[in-house]
Design a protein around this motif. Structure first.
Motif, PDB file in Angstrom:
ATOM      1  N   LEU A  89      -0.492   7.777   4.549  1.00  0.00           N
ATOM      2  CA  LEU A  89      -0.885   7.173   5.828  1.00  0.00           C
ATOM      3  C   LEU A  89       0.066   6.047   6.199  1.00  0.00           C
ATOM      4  CD1 LEU A  89      -4.750   6.738   6.114  1.00  0.00           C
ATOM      5  CD2 LEU A  89      -3.212   7.983   7.596  1.00  0.00           C
ATOM      6  N   LYS A 103      -0.466   4.183  -5.765  1.00  0.00           N
ATOM      7  CA  LYS A 103      -0.517   5.506  -6.387  1.00  0.00           C
ATOM      8  C   LYS A 103      -1.475   6.416  -5.660  1.00  0.00           C
ATOM      9  CE  LYS A 103       0.931   4.587 -11.078  1.00  0.00           C
ATOM     10  NZ  LYS A 103       0.883   3.106 -11.088  1.00  0.00           N
ATOM     11  N   ASN A 104      -2.288   5.803  -4.763  1.00  0.00           N
ATOM     12  CA  ASN A 104      -3.233   6.580  -3.986  1.00  0.00           C
ATOM     13  C   ASN A 104      -2.479   7.418  -2.960  1.00  0.00           C
ATOM     14  OD1 ASN A 104      -5.182   7.365  -2.087  1.00  0.00           O
ATOM     15  ND2 ASN A 104      -6.501   5.703  -2.789  1.00  0.00           N
ATOM     16  N   TRP A 105      -2.522   8.736  -3.135  1.00  0.00           N
ATOM     17  CA  TRP A 105      -1.693   9.631  -2.327  1.00  0.00           C
ATOM     18  C   TRP A 105      -2.000   9.474  -0.850  1.00  0.00           C
ATOM     19  CZ3 TRP A 105      -2.700  13.704   0.993  1.00  0.00           C
ATOM     20  CH2 TRP A 105      -1.600  14.511   1.305  1.00  0.00           C
ATOM     21  N   LEU A 106      -3.280   9.504  -0.512  1.00  0.00           N
ATOM     22  CA  LEU A 106      -3.676   9.484   0.891  1.00  0.00           C
ATOM     23  C   LEU A 106      -3.213   8.201   1.564  1.00  0.00           C
ATOM     24  CD1 LEU A 106      -5.256  11.012   3.047  1.00  0.00           C
ATOM     25  CD2 LEU A 106      -7.254   9.683   2.390  1.00  0.00           C
ATOM     26  N   VAL A 107      -3.464   7.072   0.883  1.00  0.00           N
ATOM     27  CA  VAL A 107      -3.119   5.786   1.478  1.00  0.00           C
ATOM     28  C   VAL A 107      -1.609   5.670   1.657  1.00  0.00           C
ATOM     29  CG1 VAL A 107      -3.130   3.317   1.062  1.00  0.00           C
ATOM     30  CG2 VAL A 107      -5.179   4.638   0.646  1.00  0.00           C
ATOM     31  N   TYR A 116       4.649  -3.462  15.487  1.00  0.00           N
ATOM     32  CA  TYR A 116       6.023  -2.948  15.451  1.00  0.00           C
ATOM     33  C   TYR A 116       6.826  -3.641  14.350  1.00  0.00           C
ATOM     34  CZ  TYR A 116      10.709  -1.851  17.241  1.00  0.00           C
ATOM     35  OH  TYR A 116      12.002  -1.442  17.380  1.00  0.00           O
ATOM     36  N   GLU A 122       6.847   5.236   9.965  1.00  0.00           N
ATOM     37  CA  GLU A 122       7.790   6.080  10.713  1.00  0.00           C
ATOM     38  C   GLU A 122       7.416   6.142  12.185  1.00  0.00           C
ATOM     39  OE1 GLU A 122      10.500   7.024   9.737  1.00  0.00           O
ATOM     40  OE2 GLU A 122      10.414   6.931   7.576  1.00  0.00           O
ATOM     41  N   PHE A 154       8.718  -2.836  10.039  1.00  0.00           N
ATOM     42  CA  PHE A 154      10.011  -3.196   9.447  1.00  0.00           C
ATOM     43  C   PHE A 154       9.815  -4.107   8.239  1.00  0.00           C
ATOM     44  CE2 PHE A 154      11.048  -1.903  13.676  1.00  0.00           C
ATOM     45  CZ  PHE A 154      12.260  -1.249  13.541  1.00  0.00           C
ATOM     46  N   LEU A 203       0.818  -1.207   0.000  1.00  0.00           N
ATOM     47  CA  LEU A 203       0.000   0.000   0.000  1.00  0.00           C
ATOM     48  C   LEU A 203       0.853   1.258   0.000  1.00  0.00           C
ATOM     49  CD1 LEU A 203      -3.043  -0.690   2.307  1.00  0.00           C
ATOM     50  CD2 LEU A 203      -2.940  -0.572  -0.165  1.00  0.00           C
ATOM     51  N   PHE A 235       5.937   3.753  14.020  1.00  0.00           N
ATOM     52  CA  PHE A 235       6.239   2.524  14.738  1.00  0.00           C
ATOM     53  C   PHE A 235       7.723   2.217  14.774  1.00  0.00           C
ATOM     54  CE2 PHE A 235       1.783   1.872  14.797  1.00  0.00           C
ATOM     55  CZ  PHE A 235       1.588   1.071  15.898  1.00  0.00           C
ATOM     56  N   ARG A 236       8.442   2.616  13.715  1.00  0.00           N
ATOM     57  CA  ARG A 236       9.865   2.264  13.702  1.00  0.00           C
ATOM     58  C   ARG A 236      10.671   3.093  14.674  1.00  0.00           C
ATOM     59  NH1 ARG A 236      13.074   1.964   8.407  1.00  0.00           N
ATOM     60  NH2 ARG A 236      12.466   4.141   8.346  1.00  0.00           N
ATOM     61  N   ASN A 237      10.215   4.324  14.952  1.00  0.00           N
ATOM     62  CA  ASN A 237      11.071   5.235  15.705  1.00  0.00           C
ATOM     63  C   ASN A 237      10.714   5.348  17.177  1.00  0.00           C
ATOM     64  OD1 ASN A 237      12.835   5.976  13.640  1.00  0.00           O
ATOM     65  ND2 ASN A 237      11.275   7.296  12.751  1.00  0.00           N
ATOM     66  N   VAL A 238       9.858   4.459  17.651  1.00  0.00           N
ATOM     67  CA  VAL A 238       9.524   4.462  19.072  1.00  0.00           C
ATOM     68  C   VAL A 238       9.837   3.065  19.602  1.00  0.00           C
ATOM     69  CG1 VAL A 238       7.639   4.678  20.715  1.00  0.00           C
ATOM     70  CG2 VAL A 238       7.773   6.235  18.795  1.00  0.00           C
ATOM     71  N   PRO A 239      10.445   2.965  20.794  1.00  0.00           N
ATOM     72  CA  PRO A 239      10.877   1.661  21.287  1.00  0.00           C
ATOM     73  C   PRO A 239       9.728   0.664  21.406  1.00  0.00           C
ATOM     74  CG  PRO A 239      11.748   3.408  22.663  1.00  0.00           C
ATOM     75  CD  PRO A 239      10.827   4.050  21.702  1.00  0.00           C
TER      76      PRO A 239
END
Lengths: 433, 416
Positions: free
Chosen positions: B127, B120-124, B294, B133, B298, B116, B135-139
């Motif tokens: 989101l 090409k769907n901008w909104l999706v 989480y 970003e 990845f 997803l 989930f990856r950047n918080v422990p």
């Protein structure tokens, strides 16, 4: 000649393109509703956004910033926004920010971690940005000792005498090499500092302290906490795991069977167990492996374990970079007559490290996030402190604000690290695309 | 006359051990080995002395003493009189449960989100970027305790079902409470009983029968498909087999369930709590959700990288052949992207399994919680429990990576 039957002398005025083909409408049609499945997806996404925002926005906007307890906070929100209003209570952050940042570090000493942090930025700047003068690297080299002295305090002579060990290395090499050959010089360069640290550094520092007691108040590790603790552990781990990881990666790719198998064994062992087991080892077991009677600091033990842990991952990342280099690079280095270390330093490593920048920074980010695990072995990192704050009568039951604050802090640090890695990749890009 | 002469025989000098490249590598290795052995011996010696001084020499006999604690989630018989080793085994099963559940959902979520994000769907796609970003950047530990807090704080307590403030969902079969989820359990009125495995634990024969029937019918419908493929290749006409395959897949299992007298046992509110049904504790659910979300972030990045690694010409060729967008994705892009995706996927599975040890933060009794948590505290045997714990995790990690490497070798491009 007859006239040309018909020649258009004036052009028809240009028509504006159809409304569906320009501007926002075209954009919306192309990017949000190009076909039926995509339209369904868009509507689902909009509905989801509506759900999320309708839950979050009132909570954020109906917030109370100044309050001394959770009840007072709820009272303020009820008065301001009606009896059913639910809002964020940022009062807890205002009230306890110093704990979240510094743990139980004495309040009148906050200038020390703050200075250490500012100096950290100064020390990092020549490493991160090439525009900064290279001479600043001298300061970066001295910084670890300054950091130790500022954070823990105590006598100034201990960090100075440890630092003196590093000065001893080139000196003893210089003295021994002309007398007994280069090899003996190298051995002396390693042996003399180790002997100095092992036998003399402590007593000499004590003696100097008794002669000239210069120093600041000693703060014990139990008082450390909050983001100060996370950053201290994180920065130490980051600074030490990269060189250790390089050595391990070289060991794993080495032709020397014993060195290779030792490296593989270490890397696979560390990568096979969770960090939390290593932290358990640090908190309960590490002292058993040292001569009876030695105890050393829990934060130091955790730093060692975190460093070893991420060094193993770092080694694998760098090994990937080494493997991605074309074989010709190695052969060219050999053909130039460079020895192993020169080839690594001048030709192989600069390229291999450049290739593995995303992985290296990813490992750094992972390491920094993993510092939260120390709360499980009882250290007061931000997550551990959130429990401690909740244990207070005034803030009993507060959850979301603390978690949101901690998450936001981690997010900012980790996100900036990943953006920096992209900047670095672009800056170092030498191939033409 | 020979042009070759023997090289002058040098007598061996001690200096050659260092300066002669023929011997130097040997010298380095022997020095390294000696240093390693000496260091290891020093550490082991220290540990033996320290442990002897504390009066607890290294021995594992404590594992057979009664554990004295209860474990709330157990798939095999266990009570507080059972030995520590059994508690560890129960914990190991719980670790494996969360690892399998987590890997499955994380893979599904990760693939969907990764695809997803390239939409090409901008909104999706925006989101999905935000999701990744965030989930990856918080422990992960923060996500775990956060999910747990959501369950405890926002779900209704069982007594609210009594007063009518909360109701059961899905035709009164499922109850979402702050103690966890209560879902219907499968029951068999003509049960085949249990089979005793070495007297250690029991496996339900009904479960074995269901699995066996499912496997056999799956293999049979594969055989039908292969036969149809063969006929199509030989004659160009594909026989209509979908009803055979659907029938083979469903009729045997339905018959078996009918014979066994399959029915559902619904959870019911009795007193202050639900009885009956399966109780999925909120520690399990929150750990499962947090680890899946989480790790999915990845995996999504790995999937995205894999898809982008497939050259554009492939999808253009597929479109030129007249395949639709979804056919292009399923038949052309994903099979090729899979080769790039699998190695990072393996390491994400390993990470998820290792991160499941954070269960201790929400009180899910996995092997870290039993062996290195309560058993360690009750017996004070740090050395033994941690050695065992590390060995268990090493075994799990090495088995996952060897199975997945075998799979990777099976699907990777065969080059000659």
């Amino acid at each position: 000649m007859s006239d040309v039957a018909y020649v258009r002398t004036e052009m028809v005025p240009e028509k504006a393109p159809p409304a569906s083909q320009v501007g926002p409408i075209k954009w919306v049609r192309e990017n949000l509703f190009p076909d039926i499945p995509n339209s369904v997806l868009t509507i689902l996404a909009l509905y989801f956004l509506y759900l999320a925002l309708s839950a979050l926005l009132p909570w954020i906007f109906h917030s109370a910033v100044h309050a001394n307890s959770l009840n007072e906070c709820r009272e303020i929100i009820r008065e301001a926004y009606g009896p059913d209003a639910v809002g964020a209570c940022w009062g807890v952050i205002v009230d306890r920010w110093h704990q979240l940042l510094f743990g139980f570090y004495p309040q009148d000493m906050y200038w020390r971690p703050v200075t250490a942090f500012v100096l950290l930025l100064v020390a990092l700047s020549p490493v991160l940005f090439s525009q900064v003068p290279r001479k600043m690297l001298m300061f970066t080299a001295v910084y670890p000792f300054i950091m130790y002295f500022l954070l823990w305090g105590g006598s100034i002579w201990l960090p100075l005498s440890v630092m003196f060990g590093f000065v001893l290395a080139p000196i003893s090499h210089k003295i021994v090499a002309p007398l007994a050959g280069n090899l003996a010089g190298v051995i002396a360069g390693f042996a003399v500092p180790i002997l100095w640290w092992g036998l003399a550094a402590g007593p000499v520092a004590e003696y100097l302290h008794s002669v000239a007691p210069v120093g600041i108040e000693y703060i014990e590790s139990a008082k450390f906490g909050g983001f100060m603790l996370s950053i201290t552990i994180g920065i130490t781990g980051i600074a030490l795991s990269l060189p250790l990881g390089i050595v391990l990666a070289l060991g794993r790719r080495s032709d020397l069977l014993i060195i290779k198998s030792l490296s593989i064994g270490f890397i696979e062992f560390i990568r096979g167990v969770p960090l939390i087991t290593l932290l358990f080892v640090a908190s309960t077991l590490l002292n058993y492996f040292l001569p009876p009677g030695t105890t050393f600091d829990i934060i130091l033990r955790v730093m060692i374990m975190v460093t070893l842990f991420s060094a193993a991952y770092m080694a694998e990342v760098i090994r990937g970079g080494l493997a991605a280099l074309p074989k010709g690079q190695y052969e060219a280095a050999d053909a130039l007559g460079l020895d192993y270390w020169k080839a690594q330093r001048l030709i192989i490593m600069p390229q291999a490290l450049k290739i593995s920048i995303p992985g290296i920074v990813g490992t750094f980010i992972g390491l920094f996030k993993d510092t939260t695990l120390v709360s499980i072995i009882g250290l007061m990192d931000p997550l551990g402190l959130s429990n401690a704050i909740r244990a207070d009568q005034a803030w009993n039951g507060i959850l979301w604000e603390l978690y949101a604050f901690i998450a936001a802090m981690f997010w900012i640090v980790c996100f900036s690290m990943s953006r920096y890695s992209m900047y670095l990749e672009r800056k170092l890009q030498t191939d033409h695309r | 006359m020979s042009a070759f002469t023997d090289p002058p025989k040098e007598s061996f000098r001690l200096g050659m051990l260092i300066y002669d490249t023929r011997y130097r590598s040997m010298t380095i290795q022997i020095v390294a080995l000696i240093a390693f052995l000496a260091g290891a011996a020093w550490l082991v010696n220290n540990a033996a002395n320290n442990l002897a001084a504390l009066g607890k020499p290294l021995q594992f006999s404590f594992l057979w003493e009664p554990s004295g604690y209860d474990i709330n989630q157990r798939l095999i018989e266990y009570n507080s009189q059972s030995p520590h080793i059994r508690a560890a085994f129960v914990g190991l099963i719980n670790t494996l449960i969360i690892a399998v559940m987590g890997c499955t959902t994380a893979t599904i979520l990760g693939v969907v989100i990764g695809v997803l994000r390239l939409s090409k769907n901008w909104l999706v796609s925006k989101l999905m970027t935000v999701y990744i970003e965030t989930f990856r950047n918080v422990p992960v530990l923060l996500w775990i305790v956060f999910t747990m807090a959501i369950f405890i704080e926002t779900m209704p307590a069982p007594r609210e079902f009594r007063s009518g403030a909360a109701t059961m969902k899905l035709f009164d079969s499922v109850a979402f409470t702050n103690r966890g989820f209560y879902i219907p359990e499968p029951l068999f009125s003509n049960s085949l009983g249990n089979i005793d495995v070495f007297g250690i634990f029991k496996i339900s024969n009904d479960l074995l029968a269901v699995i066996a029937v499912l496997v056999v019918s799956f293999l049979l419908q594969r055989a039908v498909k292969r036969r149809a493929d063969k006929i199509q290749e030989a004659t160009g006409i594909r026989p209509v087999t979908w009803w055979q395959r659907v029938g083979l897949m469903f009729i045997p299992i339905v018959v078996l369930l009918y014979v066994l007298g399959f029915h559902l046992g619904y959870p019911e509110l009795k007193g202050f709590n639900f009885k009956g049904g399966i109780h999925l504790r909120n520690s399990l659910i929150s750990l499962w959700i947090a680890l899946s979300l989480y790790t999915a972030a990845f995996i999504a990045e790995a999937v995205r990288a894999g898809i982008m690694a497939v050259s554009k010409g492939q999808s253009e060729a597929a479109f030129a052949l007249g395949l639709t967008a979804s056919q292009t994705m399923n038949l052309v892009i994903l099979p090729q992207a899979l080769r790039v995706i699998i190695p990072p996927l393996i390491s994400q599975y390993l990470n998820l399994t290792k991160n499941s040890s954070l269960a201790i933060a929400v009180g899910y009794m996995d092997i870290t919680g039993t062996l290195a948590g309560i058993t360690l505290n009750q017996t004070g045997r740090e050395m033994e429990t941690l050695i065992l714990l590390m060995l268990v995790y090493l075994t799990i990690s090495l088995s996952i990576s060897s199975v997945m490497n075998w799979y990777n070798n099976a699907v990777k491009l065969k080059e000659r």
